[in-house]
Scaffold this active site. Structure first.
Site, PDB file in Angstrom:
ATOM      1  N   GLU A  91       0.850  -1.191   0.000  1.00  0.00           N
ATOM      2  CA  GLU A  91       0.000   0.000   0.000  1.00  0.00           C
ATOM      3  C   GLU A  91       0.882   1.235   0.000  1.00  0.00           C
ATOM      4  OE1 GLU A  91      -3.505   2.458   2.344  1.00  0.00           O
ATOM      5  OE2 GLU A  91      -3.355   0.290   2.647  1.00  0.00           O
ATOM      6  N   ASP A  94      -2.088  12.175  -3.612  1.00  0.00           N
ATOM      7  CA  ASP A  94      -2.101  13.621  -3.851  1.00  0.00           C
ATOM      8  C   ASP A  94      -2.472  13.872  -5.304  1.00  0.00           C
ATOM      9  OD1 ASP A  94      -1.484  16.360  -4.213  1.00  0.00           O
ATOM     10  OD2 ASP A  94       0.007  16.264  -2.618  1.00  0.00           O
TER      11      ASP A  94
END
Length: 231
Positions: free
Chosen positions: A63, A138
């Site tokens: 992850e 982001d």
């Protein structure tokens, strides 16, 4: 390890100074030696031996940018037969995740505080991963910053090398133009094919993250997809 793209991945994050609680400080001091992964020193073995890192051989899910670790902890707890390697650069989030690992009693999670692009490029061998999760990265929403978005052709080529055939890439975002960008980049790869994304993804039970909740409060639509690594 096969040759990956020559250029080092562009930095897709900014290190932010954040306040750490006393509990997070304790976690980083006391729990990191148990659950954190220190990269090999220069001159030592160039790649991570995941079987040694976890103390067992099992399919490994990476992850990228796990935030405070809510999704990582939930999914690792639901799949004890798999190893989960989480990468995050912000220390307070790592401390929060370490505390959750201790509280839940997980043994199948290890953490790295490094640039995920460099980990993929330099520290993992080919076909070493069964899956990669990228949840609400982001978005770098300003057009002049789009080149800093993590999902680019070079990144997808790295994923193709490191994910074993039949493995998957599970991605989610709340920015429609980033979703369109991801679809376009993955459509240009012969190594992945889009597959139906069941609720929660391949492992089931993907929890709602704080970044997802923030996007929903702002009225952003949630998009997610799963791409399977072709044989």
């Amino acid at each position: 390890m096969t040759d990956a793209p020559d250029q080092r991945p562009i930095r897709s994050f900014v290190r932010r100074a954040g306040r750490q609680t006393r509990a997070q400080d304790r976690a980083l001091s006391e729990l990191w030696p148990r659950f954190g992964v220190e990269l090999p020193e220069e001159g030592a073995a160039a790649t991570l031996d995941l079987a040694t890192v976890f103390g067992r051989s099992a399919p490994c899910v990476l992850e990228i940018g796990f935030g405070n670790g809510d999704a990582l902890i939930s999914m690792a707890g639901a799949a004890p037969d798999r190893n989960f390697l989480g990468v995050e650069v912000h220390a307070p989030g790592v401390g929060h995740c370490l505390l959750a690992i201790e509280r839940v009693g997980l043994t199948n999670v290890r953490l790295l505080m490094q640039d995920a692009g460099e980990i993929l490029l330099e520290q993992l061998v080919d076909r070493s991963l069964s899956g990669v999760h990228l949840f609400f990265p982001d978005p770098w929403h300003k057009k002049r910053h789009h080149k800093r978005r993590l999902v680019q052709p070079g990144f997808v080529a790295l994923l193709a090398a490191r994910i074993a055939p039949g493995g998957y890439f599970h991605v989610a975002t709340d920015w429609p133009d980033y979703a369109a960008h991801i679809r376009e980049v993955l459509a240009g790869s012969r190594d992945f094919q889009s597959v139906e994304c069941a609720p929660g993804g391949p492992l089931g039970g993907r929890p709602r993250t704080r970044f997802e909740a923030r996007g929903e409060r702002l009225g952003h639509p949630i998009w997610e997809a799963v791409y399977q690594r072709n044989s």
